[in-house]
Motif scaffolding. Sequence first.
Motif, short mmCIF file in Angstrom:
data_model
loop_
_atom_site.label_atom_id
_atom_site.label_comp_id
_atom_site.label_asym_id
_atom_site.label_seq_id
_atom_site.Cartn_x
_atom_site.Cartn_y
_atom_site.Cartn_z
N ILE A 15 10.93 33.10 -18.24
CA ILE A 15 9.96 32.53 -19.17
C ILE A 15 9.11 33.65 -19.77
CG2 ILE A 15 8.04 30.92 -19.42
CD1 ILE A 15 9.05 29.57 -16.81
N HIS B 174 6.34 33.65 -7.10
CA HIS B 174 5.85 32.67 -8.06
C HIS B 174 6.54 31.35 -7.76
CE1 HIS B 174 5.45 31.17 -12.46
NE2 HIS B 174 4.32 30.97 -11.82
N ALA C 127 13.17 26.68 -14.96
CA ALA C 127 12.59 27.76 -15.76
C ALA C 127 13.29 27.84 -17.11
CB ALA C 127 12.73 29.09 -15.01
N LEU D 279 1.36 27.48 -19.86
CA LEU D 279 0.87 28.49 -18.93
C LEU D 279 -0.03 27.87 -17.86
CD1 LEU D 279 0.87 31.53 -18.34
CD2 LEU D 279 -1.05 31.76 -19.90
N MET E 91 1.64 26.15 -14.84
CA MET E 91 2.37 26.98 -13.89
C MET E 91 1.57 27.21 -12.61
SD MET E 91 5.31 28.00 -15.24
CE MET E 91 5.42 26.34 -15.88
N GLY F 259 8.94 32.30 -12.65
CA GLY F 259 8.75 32.65 -14.06
C GLY F 259 9.68 33.74 -14.56
#
Length: 278
Positions: free
Chosen positions: A119, A185, A216, A240, A243, A257
């Motif tokens: 991403i 993440h 993703a 954003l 996330m 990500g």
Amino acid sequence: TYFCTPGSAIDDEATKRGTSVYLVDATIPMLPHELSGNVCSLKADEDRLTFSAVFRMNDKAEVLERKFEKSIIRSQKRFTYEEAQGVLDTAQGPLLEELGIMRALARVLRKGREKEGAIDFGDNEVKFELDPAGKPLGVTRKTRIETMLMIEEFMLLANREVATYITKLAQKVPEKNMVFLYRIHDLPKEDRIEELATFVRAIGYDFANKKKRPSARDIAQLLADIKGKPEEHLIRTATLRSMAKAIYSTKNIGHFGLAFEYYTHFTSPIRRYPDMLV
């Protein structure tokens, strides 16, 4: 790490700070300026003791050989991003051939990450214009140029390869119970991603309608679909915020990500304590 030894005043203070902190008009460094801005900083035509990740790659950006070792670097040129971009744009200037090779490899690396579903949240950074007294006069969005993306790809490559190397090493000697610091993440929380899906569908985008939890790749596709549209920054910011936060952990779950199985922070030991540990 030669200068930042366990139990020293420098190490104690660096541990407390954790990272350098970047303010609008100043930097609060993790290490004393004499180290961060001089002795441990790459300067043109001066020898610097470093710990290097060295790769031999082919034109498909595949790593054929890699080594991690103490080294001496003598930088031939310290470019700003804009200077390096100018050399590439005009095809004139110092180290043109080397910059051209780097750009070609970085483009292949980036395309490969996109294919895996990485991403890219794009240009969300802003910069402030201040008067001499430090009062803000204006704010503008920072423009990302290709040399920035180019360096980013090699940073990501080094970080990923170091994490992969250490993980494989630890797997070979499980009895040593090696501890390593990953940058991880997690997947977005289901309620947050459902809120995002409802929001973007209301604007008119077909986002992960048939899936309970988007991948993703789905999110990357959404960001590609909105590129250049009036609602781009609105949806990008909403995405954003949906996330999870990236964190450091000794337990690896991968990096959602970036679409990496193994990832760490290795490339900035001057300004991040985790990189020194790695």
